[in-house]
Design a protein around this motif. Structure first.
Motif, short mmCIF file in Angstrom:
data_model
loop_
_atom_site.label_atom_id
_atom_site.label_comp_id
_atom_site.label_asym_id
_atom_site.label_seq_id
_atom_site.Cartn_x
_atom_site.Cartn_y
_atom_site.Cartn_z
N GLY A 244 -12.16 9.21 0.46
CA GLY A 244 -12.25 8.14 1.37
C GLY A 244 -11.09 6.94 1.81
O GLY A 244 -11.48 5.51 1.26
N SER A 245 -9.89 7.42 1.31
CA SER A 245 -8.94 6.91 1.28
C SER A 245 -8.19 6.14 2.83
O SER A 245 -8.71 6.36 3.61
N ALA A 246 -7.70 5.32 2.73
CA ALA A 246 -7.35 4.63 3.71
C ALA A 246 -6.40 3.41 3.87
O ALA A 246 -6.28 2.90 2.85
N ILE A 247 -5.46 3.38 4.60
CA ILE A 247 -5.07 1.90 4.98
C ILE A 247 -5.63 0.98 5.71
O ILE A 247 -5.59 1.46 7.29
N VAL A 248 -4.85 -0.42 5.62
CA VAL A 248 -5.93 -1.27 6.34
C VAL A 248 -5.48 -2.85 6.89
O VAL A 248 -4.07 -3.25 6.01
N SER A 249 -5.12 -2.74 8.14
CA SER A 249 -4.15 -4.12 8.46
C SER A 249 -5.06 -5.17 7.84
O SER A 249 -5.78 -5.55 7.38
N PRO A 250 -3.76 -6.36 8.01
CA PRO A 250 -4.30 -8.32 8.00
C PRO A 250 -5.42 -8.46 8.54
O PRO A 250 -6.15 -9.02 7.93
N GLN A 251 -6.52 -7.88 9.64
CA GLN A 251 -6.62 -7.91 10.36
C GLN A 251 -8.19 -6.89 10.03
O GLN A 251 -8.96 -7.70 10.84
N GLY A 252 -8.36 -6.35 8.93
CA GLY A 252 -9.31 -5.11 8.88
C GLY A 252 -9.23 -4.01 9.91
O GLY A 252 -10.58 -3.96 9.47
N GLU A 253 -8.24 -3.70 10.61
CA GLU A 253 -8.65 -2.20 11.40
C GLU A 253 -7.90 -1.30 10.30
O GLU A 253 -6.76 -1.36 9.58
N PHE A 254 -8.88 -0.61 10.47
CA PHE A 254 -7.61 1.07 10.31
C PHE A 254 -6.62 1.25 10.60
O PHE A 254 -6.39 2.05 11.60
N LEU A 255 -5.96 1.32 10.21
CA LEU A 255 -4.32 2.11 10.72
C LEU A 255 -3.91 3.73 10.14
O LEU A 255 -3.88 4.47 10.72
N ALA A 256 -4.72 4.06 9.49
CA ALA A 256 -4.84 5.47 8.94
C ALA A 256 -6.22 6.09 8.22
O ALA A 256 -6.40 4.87 6.89
N GLY A 257 -6.82 6.53 7.96
CA GLY A 257 -8.11 7.03 7.77
C GLY A 257 -9.37 5.95 7.66
O GLY A 257 -9.15 6.04 8.83
N PRO A 258 -10.53 6.04 7.49
CA PRO A 258 -10.83 6.69 5.88
C PRO A 258 -10.70 8.46 6.66
O PRO A 258 -11.73 8.54 6.88
N LEU A 259 -10.30 8.83 4.86
CA LEU A 259 -9.96 10.00 4.86
C LEU A 259 -11.10 11.00 3.78
O LEU A 259 -10.74 10.56 2.89
N TRP A 260 -11.87 11.84 4.65
CA TRP A 260 -13.14 12.73 3.65
C TRP A 260 -13.43 13.89 3.74
O TRP A 260 -12.54 14.62 4.61
N ASP A 261 -13.84 14.18 2.64
CA ASP A 261 -13.76 15.90 2.75
C ASP A 261 -12.37 16.64 2.55
O ASP A 261 -12.59 17.85 2.92
N GLU A 262 -11.50 16.00 2.67
CA GLU A 262 -10.25 17.20 2.44
C GLU A 262 -9.24 16.30 1.34
O GLU A 262 -8.87 14.61 1.30
N GLU A 263 -7.94 17.08 0.47
CA GLU A 263 -6.90 16.43 0.18
C GLU A 263 -6.27 16.03 2.04
O GLU A 263 -5.76 16.65 2.61
N GLY A 264 -5.25 15.17 1.43
CA GLY A 264 -4.60 14.53 2.59
C GLY A 264 -3.43 13.60 1.93
O GLY A 264 -3.73 12.82 1.16
#
Length: 305
Positions: A244-264
């Motif tokens: 469930g890792s992710a990168i989120v912008s200051p406006q709350g938008e996902f820039l990458a992810g969430p990543l589920w069920d795999e390494e990455g």
């Protein structure tokens, strides 16, 4: 300024600090090859988040086998300072990247363990750490409450101001505010929470703090547990932590992810001007406060820099 960051969603080599450091370096090399300047690893990546481990403890009872398991966990945890920390500093220098690594930290003098996030610079080496101030639930069996001294802080780096909290500390509003008061550009939230509700927490922090948020979790399968430790898992359990890792912008938008069920490895380029732009309509420690109505103070046990 543009900053390229990476979030590593991977499993460590459980209870083996040396092999886990080998894997950490491999992930750093992969990220650095793609131009990343900052890399975040999950909560207790070294030597592994002890999910499902009982350490032989029940109310009023501890077992010899549980104490042996604690000893092995302690022996493979990170001591500050140590040769293992020196290796992490060398990795940061060799690949010219900033690192933030979730570790279980051992106290060599007293024997206690703490859930810690360490910060390492490619030029200055070890910058400091954040110790989890409130372990969650049964985590308190193996991790002590971290000190607030020099711990609740944001680090001023060449990439911007970087700081954060670990896992469910992020559900402590006053702990979040202690970070917001130090004006982070990049807020770190390494975790072991793989519930589908966690990414919404990352979005909330981003919108509330008006900062970039990097959430980082381990992806763990049953096969990642050594055979001796698999009895701790449910018989039909294949995926132990879905990520469930992710990168989120200051406006709350996902820039990458969430990543589920795999390494990455999640990678995103952050435009630091967006931190300031987002404060046009909301600044949690600025124009969107009412100091005439509310007061917030952190006990003077840490240096806020």
């Amino acid at each position: 300024m543009l900053v390229k960051v990476a979030v590593v969603q991977a499993s460590p080599v459980f209870f083996d600090i040396q092999q886990t450091l080998d894997k950490l370096e491999a992930c750093v090399a992969t990220s650095a090859e793609q131009g990343c300047q900052f890399i975040l690893f999950p909560e207790s990546f070294i030597p592994g988040y002890p999910r499902k481990f009982t350490f032989g403890a029940k109310v009023g009872i501890r077992t010899d086998a549980g104490r042996e398991l604690y000893l092995k966990y302690w022996q493979n945890s990170l001591q500050i300072p140590s040769s293992e920390l020196i290796r992490i500093e060398q990795i940061a220098r060799d690949y010219n990247v900033y690192l933030a690594v979730g570790v279980t930290e051992r106290d060599a003098l007293h024997g206690s363990l703490y859930c810690t996030l360490i910060y390492v610079s490619p030029t200055e080496g070890y910058l400091g750490k954040h110790q989890k101030i409130k372990p969650t639930g049964v985590e308190r069996l193996v991790w002590g409450e971290g000190s607030g001294k020099d711990s609740l802080r944001v680090f001023d780096t060449s990439l911007g101001r970087i700081g954060g909290l670990i896992c469910w500390e992020n559900y402590m509003p006053l702990a979040r505010m202690s970070i917001y008061q130090q004006f982070p550009h990049i807020y770190l939230a390494p975790t072991a929470d793989a519930r589908p509700t966690w990414p919404a927490t990352l979005q909330h922090i981003a919108c509330e703090g008006r900062c970039y948020v990097l959430g980082c979790n381990q992806f763990v399968e049953r096969s990642d547990y050594p055979a001796d430790y698999q009895p701790f898992l449910d018989e039909d359990e294949i995926v132990v932590s879905a990520g469930g890792s992710a990168i989120v912008s200051p406006q709350g938008e996902f820039l990458a992810g969430p990543l589920w069920d795999e390494e990455g490895i999640l990678i995103a380029e952050l435009d630091m001007d967006n931190v300031l732009k987002s404060k046009l309509d909301f600044d949690v420690v600025g124009h969107y406060t009412r100091p005439d109505l509310f007061a917030f103070n952190v006990s003077k046990v840490q240096d806020n820099g």
